[in-house]
Design a protein around this motif. Structure first.
Motif, mmCIF file in Angstrom:
data_model
loop_
_atom_site.group_PDB
_atom_site.id
_atom_site.type_symbol
_atom_site.label_atom_id
_atom_site.label_comp_id
_atom_site.label_asym_id
_atom_site.label_seq_id
_atom_site.Cartn_x
_atom_site.Cartn_y
_atom_site.Cartn_z
ATOM 1 N N CYS A 134 5.028 2.409 -4.028
ATOM 2 C CA CYS A 134 5.027 2.891 -6.279
ATOM 3 C C CYS A 134 5.024 1.725 -6.719
ATOM 4 C CB CYS A 134 5.298 4.061 -6.170
ATOM 5 S SG CYS A 134 4.792 5.614 -5.320
ATOM 6 N N ASP A 135 4.147 1.252 -7.819
ATOM 7 C CA ASP A 135 4.605 1.076 -9.148
ATOM 8 C C ASP A 135 5.399 1.654 -9.606
ATOM 9 O OD1 ASP A 135 4.507 -0.850 -11.567
ATOM 10 O OD2 ASP A 135 2.586 -1.403 -11.191
ATOM 11 N N LYS A 184 -3.793 6.499 -6.297
ATOM 12 C CA LYS A 184 -1.876 6.189 -6.317
ATOM 13 C C LYS A 184 -1.440 6.438 -7.043
ATOM 14 C CE LYS A 184 0.074 1.551 -3.987
ATOM 15 N NZ LYS A 184 0.451 0.694 -4.585
ATOM 16 N N GLU A 185 -2.217 5.920 -7.912
ATOM 17 C CA GLU A 185 -1.111 6.013 -9.448
ATOM 18 C C GLU A 185 -0.771 7.791 -8.968
ATOM 19 O OE1 GLU A 185 -1.237 2.575 -12.080
ATOM 20 O OE2 GLU A 185 -2.881 4.437 -12.546
ATOM 21 N N ALA A 200 4.095 2.917 -13.024
ATOM 22 C CA ALA A 200 2.277 3.324 -13.108
ATOM 23 C C ALA A 200 2.191 4.298 -13.879
ATOM 24 C CB ALA A 200 2.799 3.809 -11.719
ATOM 25 N N TRP A 235 -3.564 9.505 0.928
ATOM 26 C CA TRP A 235 -3.371 7.977 1.031
ATOM 27 C C TRP A 235 -3.916 7.002 2.284
ATOM 28 C CZ3 TRP A 235 -4.745 4.942 -2.762
ATOM 29 C CH2 TRP A 235 -4.300 3.981 -2.449
ATOM 30 N N ALA A 277 -11.714 -0.304 -5.839
ATOM 31 C CA ALA A 277 -10.726 -0.647 -6.047
ATOM 32 C C ALA A 277 -10.013 -0.055 -7.446
ATOM 33 C CB ALA A 277 -10.085 -2.743 -6.971
ATOM 34 N N ASP A 278 -11.053 0.579 -7.777
ATOM 35 C CA ASP A 278 -10.858 1.549 -9.545
ATOM 36 C C ASP A 278 -10.023 2.520 -9.329
ATOM 37 O OD1 ASP A 278 -10.865 -0.224 -11.073
ATOM 38 O OD2 ASP A 278 -12.010 0.236 -12.195
ATOM 39 N N CYS A 304 1.764 8.503 -7.057
ATOM 40 C CA CYS A 304 3.360 8.419 -7.330
ATOM 41 C C CYS A 304 4.274 8.700 -8.266
ATOM 42 C CB CYS A 304 2.658 6.481 -7.282
ATOM 43 S SG CYS A 304 2.733 5.517 -5.574
ATOM 44 N N LYS A 359 -9.312 4.148 -6.048
ATOM 45 C CA LYS A 359 -8.202 3.883 -4.904
ATOM 46 C C LYS A 359 -6.753 3.919 -5.938
ATOM 47 C CE LYS A 359 -10.212 1.378 -1.138
ATOM 48 N NZ LYS A 359 -9.801 0.460 -0.221
ATOM 49 N N LYS A 360 -6.792 3.495 -7.401
ATOM 50 C CA LYS A 360 -6.059 3.109 -7.935
ATOM 51 C C LYS A 360 -5.403 3.904 -8.911
ATOM 52 C CE LYS A 360 -4.105 -0.364 -11.826
ATOM 53 N NZ LYS A 360 -4.005 -0.397 -12.631
ATOM 54 N N ASP A 400 1.079 -1.198 -0.606
ATOM 55 C CA ASP A 400 -0.090 0.024 -0.344
ATOM 56 C C ASP A 400 0.935 1.772 -0.450
ATOM 57 O OD1 ASP A 400 -2.431 -1.116 0.090
ATOM 58 O OD2 ASP A 400 -2.698 -0.715 2.125
#
Ligand code: HEC
Length: 155
Positions: free
Chosen positions: A31-32, A146-147, A35, A107, A139-140, A150, A142-143, A28
């Protein structure tokens, strides 16, 4: 150096698996590296429109999220009001400069706030979960948030 004994390997296993911290990196707060860059104007403001601006109205003390520009001014680089309670805190609403999920109150709150035992890097309390109406983001959604954090929290 003699080969490591079996018991030494067992004792070392957590370090070998998770690094010196002894715990795996929290996904959590990670970061990917691939991203996708997200901006408020193109996509992310739609989440604020749908789920946040019923409370975060024009002039709201905890952040006016009524337009992409207002949301940007009240999130990216802005010091969180929660920082005032902890000396040395640099908790931001969105720490876009450092792309730091763990230093972003927004976040921490989306992850569940105090009820999830999430704290800021200096142990800052995170109070209410957001949205503060008993629902959680999809979930979408949140994603996307997050992106957005990030990749710098751009307007
Ligand atoms: C039902 C009303 C309500 C909704 C909906 C709501 N909020 Fe909040 N928000 C509050 C209240 C009340 C506070 C102040 C208390 C607290 O911090 O828990 C707050 C505080 C915040 C803060 C703290 C600002 C700072 O300086 O650290 C953030 C960030 C935040 N909200 C983000 C959001 C986001 C993102 C959404 C939508 C996903 C959202 N809120 C939806 C009521 C709401």
């Amino acid at each position: 150096m003699p080969p490591l004994s079996r018991s030494a390997l067992v004792a070392l296993a957590p370090v070998l698996l998770f690094g010196c911290g002894g715990t795996p990196a929290d996904p959590d707060f990670t970061c990917d590296p691939g991203a996708t860059a997200r901006t408020l104007t193109a996509e992310v403001q739609a989440v604020f429109d749908a789920r946040c601006k019923s409370c975060h109205v024009s002039g709201y003390a905890y952040g006016d999220y009524t337009t992409a520009q207002k949301t940007f001014e009240n999130t990216t680089g802005k010091t969180s009001y929660l920082a005032a309670a902890v000396s040395g805190s640099s908790l931001k609403v969105v720490d876009g400069a450092n792309k730091a999920l763990a230093n972003s109150s927004l976040w921490l709150k989306v992850l569940g706030g105090d009820a999830s035992n999430r704290k800021g890097p200096k142990g800052e309390g995170t109070l209410g979960a957001m949205p503060n109406d008993g629902t959680v983001l999809t979930a979408d959604q949140k994603k996307l948030l997050k992106e957005w954090i990030c990749t710098g929290g751009a307007q």
